[in-house]
Motif scaffolding. Structure first.
Motif, mmCIF file in Angstrom:
data_model
loop_
_atom_site.group_PDB
_atom_site.id
_atom_site.type_symbol
_atom_site.label_atom_id
_atom_site.label_comp_id
_atom_site.label_asym_id
_atom_site.label_seq_id
_atom_site.Cartn_x
_atom_site.Cartn_y
_atom_site.Cartn_z
ATOM 1 N N UNK A 1 11.502 -71.241 -2.721
ATOM 2 C CA UNK A 1 10.166 -70.891 -3.209
ATOM 3 C C UNK A 1 9.225 -72.019 -2.830
ATOM 4 N N UNK A 2 8.036 -71.646 -2.330
ATOM 5 C CA UNK A 2 7.033 -72.676 -2.051
ATOM 6 C C UNK A 2 5.761 -72.374 -2.819
ATOM 7 N N UNK B 1 17.139 -70.064 -12.225
ATOM 8 C CA UNK B 1 17.451 -68.855 -11.452
ATOM 9 C C UNK B 1 18.322 -69.160 -10.231
ATOM 10 N N UNK B 2 18.795 -70.381 -10.183
ATOM 11 C CA UNK B 2 19.684 -70.826 -9.104
ATOM 12 C C UNK B 2 19.034 -70.702 -7.729
ATOM 13 N N UNK B 3 17.746 -70.992 -7.679
ATOM 14 C CA UNK B 3 17.014 -71.061 -6.417
ATOM 15 C C UNK B 3 17.055 -72.513 -5.968
ATOM 16 N N UNK B 4 17.678 -72.751 -4.833
ATOM 17 C CA UNK B 4 18.017 -74.120 -4.452
ATOM 18 C C UNK B 4 16.888 -74.975 -3.929
ATOM 19 N N UNK B 5 15.875 -74.367 -3.293
ATOM 20 C CA UNK B 5 14.829 -75.162 -2.652
ATOM 21 C C UNK B 5 13.467 -74.820 -3.229
ATOM 22 N N UNK B 6 12.760 -75.848 -3.689
ATOM 23 C CA UNK B 6 11.377 -75.719 -4.145
ATOM 24 C C UNK B 6 10.545 -76.712 -3.349
ATOM 25 N N UNK B 7 9.463 -76.244 -2.748
ATOM 26 C CA UNK B 7 8.664 -77.101 -1.880
ATOM 27 C C UNK B 7 7.193 -76.730 -1.957
ATOM 28 N N UNK B 8 6.325 -77.659 -1.565
ATOM 29 C CA UNK B 8 4.904 -77.375 -1.446
ATOM 30 C C UNK B 8 4.548 -76.860 -0.054
ATOM 31 N N UNK B 9 5.463 -76.979 0.876
ATOM 32 C CA UNK B 9 5.220 -76.662 2.279
ATOM 33 C C UNK B 9 5.797 -75.295 2.646
ATOM 34 N N UNK C 1 26.246 -56.896 3.160
ATOM 35 C CA UNK C 1 25.227 -57.769 3.724
ATOM 36 C C UNK C 1 24.263 -58.218 2.635
ATOM 37 N N UNK C 2 23.842 -59.481 2.734
ATOM 38 C CA UNK C 2 22.888 -60.028 1.779
ATOM 39 C C UNK C 2 21.611 -60.426 2.514
ATOM 40 N N UNK C 3 20.468 -60.048 1.954
ATOM 41 C CA UNK C 3 19.175 -60.422 2.511
ATOM 42 C C UNK C 3 18.735 -61.737 1.875
ATOM 43 N N UNK C 4 18.462 -62.719 2.710
ATOM 44 C CA UNK C 4 18.033 -64.036 2.248
ATOM 45 C C UNK C 4 16.501 -64.078 2.204
ATOM 46 N N UNK C 5 15.951 -64.436 1.045
ATOM 47 C CA UNK C 5 14.514 -64.335 0.797
ATOM 48 C C UNK C 5 13.884 -65.700 0.548
ATOM 49 N N UNK C 6 12.659 -65.850 1.049
ATOM 50 C CA UNK C 6 11.805 -66.980 0.684
ATOM 51 C C UNK C 6 10.525 -66.442 0.071
ATOM 52 N N UNK C 7 10.042 -67.059 -0.979
ATOM 53 C CA UNK C 7 8.832 -66.600 -1.670
ATOM 54 C C UNK C 7 7.755 -67.671 -1.552
ATOM 55 N N UNK C 8 6.609 -67.283 -1.004
ATOM 56 C CA UNK C 8 5.467 -68.192 -0.883
ATOM 57 C C UNK C 8 4.437 -67.811 -1.935
#
Length: 345
Positions: free
Chosen positions: A33-34, A49-57, A2-9
Motif C-alpha cells: 500500500x502506498x 492485515x498482513x500487508x508487508x509493504x507500506x510506502x509513500x512512493x 492462481x493468486x492475484x497480487x495487488x498494490x493499492x495506491x
C-alpha cells in the motif's frame, strides 16, 4: 489456485474499503500500500492485515515485480499519470472515478491502457447495486418496452467540507457523474444532449468556489428517450437514491434501501426508518461485487464490465452539463470539448 497480487495506491477511506474487500477474496494477496501521508498509523493498519509493504512512493508498487494489478484510490489529479505508469509497467488497473477532469488527459490515459493491452476498470460502483442492476435487466429484457423517460434522484445527507469542494471539480463532475453513468447503464443508449440548471440553496461556500449545491439536468438520448437527473448536496432525511424507467409497455422503479422495512402505524403517525445514511452503508455490497468481478476478469481473462470508454462517456456528459449550466442553453455532448476550448470556460 492462481493468486492475484495487488498494490493499492491511496489509503484514504475508499482505499481502505477496497483493501478490506480484497482481503475477503481467497484468490487475492495485497502486497503493498502506498500513500503520501504514510506513517505509523497506516503501518499499524497494514500490519493488522498482513500487508508487508507500506510506502509513500507509488513507484515502488508500480515497479514491484510481483504485483499484477494496481488499485488507484488516490486524488483525481493523480489518476492519469498513475494509469499511464501502471499500464507501461504491464499492470492491470482498477481506478476510482473520474479518470480525470480533463477529457484530453483521459484520452491519453485510455490510449496508454490500450497500447499496453492491460485491463482498466472504473469504479462506478452503483452499476453493481442489487436494485439498479435489476432495473437494467428489466429494460434489457424488453419487459417495459422501449424506454421513454429515465428519472434519477441522488441526494447526499450532508454537504462535503470546503477543502473537498475546492478540488472536487464541481457537482456535475464529482457527484452527478455517477448518475450520468447510471443513465447510460439503464437506458442502453448514449446521451446526445444535456440541459443543466443549478443554484446555491444550501451553503454559500459552494458559490465561493464556482460551484452549485442543487442541480437538475435533462437528457436527450440517441434512442429518443428523455431523462431527468436531480442532485442535492443535502437531504435532511438521509441518502436519497432512486431510479425509474418508464417505457412503452410499463415502468420499473427502485426506491431507497432502509435499515429495515418495518412501518409502525398508530393514531398519531405512520413511521418508518430513514434511508441508509450514506454511500458506505448504501453501497457496501456493490463495492464488494465490483471488486469480485474485477478479480474474476483478471483470473479468467475476461473483459471488465466498466471500462475506460464508460469513464470517458460519463466525463463527456459531465463537461456538457457544466457548460450548459454556465451558458444557459442545451449543449450537445459531441460539441462540449470544442465549445470548452473556444469559450475558455
Amino acid at each position: 489456485m492462481k493468486t492475484i497480487q495487488i498494490g493499492i495506491i491511496g489509503a484514504g477511506r475508499i482505499g481502505k474499503i477496497h483493501a478490506d474487500n480484497l482481503l475477503r477474496l481467497p484468490q487475492v494477496n495485497i502486497v503493498a500500500v502506498s500513500d503520501l501521508f504514510a506513517g505509523p498509523e497506516l503501518e499499524a493498519w497494514a500490519a493488522a492485515r498482513q500487508i508487508g509493504l507500506v510506502t509513500k512512493d507509488s513507484k515502488e508498487l508500480i515497479e514491484h515485480p510481483e504485483i499484477d494489478a494496481i488499485f488507484i484510490c488516490s486524488s483525481t489529479d493523480t489518476h492519469v499519470p498513475l494509469i499511464q505508469q501502471a499500464a507501461e509497467a504491464g499492470k492491470h488497473i482498477f481506478c476510482e472515478k473520474p479518470i480525470s477532469m480533463d477529457i484530453t488527459q483521459t484520452e491519453a490515459a485510455i490510449a496508454a491502457v490500450n497500447k499496453a493491452g492491460v485491463k482498466l476498470q472504473i469504479g462506478f460502483n452503483r452499476r453493481f447495486d442489487h436494485n439498479f442492476k435489476r432495473v437494467r435487466e428489466v429494460v434489457q429484457e424488453g419487459t417495459i418496452g422501449n424506454p421513454h423517460i429515465i428519472k434519477i434522484t441522488s441526494r447526499d445527507p450532508n454537504p462535503p467540507h470546503e477543502d473537498y469542494i475546492k478540488v472536487s471539480g464541481g457537482i456535475f463532475m464529482d457527484m452527478m457523474i455517477h448518475d450520468f453513468d447510471m443513465a447510460r447503464f439503464v437506458a442502453g443508449s448514449e446521451v446526445e444532449e444535456v440541459y443543466a440548471q443549478g443554484n446555491v440553496l444550501i451553503n454559500p461556500v459552494f458559490a465561493e468556489h464556482g460551484d452549485v449545491d442543487t442541480a437538475i439536468v435533462t437528457l436527450r438520448f440517441e434512442n429518443g428517450a428523455l431523462g431527468v437527473i436531480d442532485n442535492s448536496r443535502q437531504a435532511v432525511y438521509g441518502y436519497d437514491q432512486r431510479v425509474e424507467v418508464f417505457g412503452s409497455k410499463g415502468s420499473v422503479a427502485v426506491t431507497n434501501d432502509h435499515p429495515n422495512t418495518a412501518v409502525v402505524s398508530t393514531a398519531d403517525a405512520i413511521v418508518s426508518e430513514k434511508p441508509l445514511h450514506f454511500f458506505l452503508e448504501r453501497y457496501q455490497a456493490a463495492y464488494m461485487e465490483e471488486t469480485q468481478i474485477f478479480i474474476d476478469c483478471l483470473l479468467n481473462d475476461k473483459a471488465v464490465p466498466v471500462d475506460g470508454h464508460d469513464g470517458m462517456q460519463a466525463e463527456r456528459i459531465a463537461l456538457a452539463a457544466k457548460l450548459s449550466s454556465r451558458l444557459g442553453r442545451p449543449v450537445k455532448v459531441s460539441e462540449a470539448l470544442a465549445l470548452l476550448q473556444q469559450s475558455a470556460l
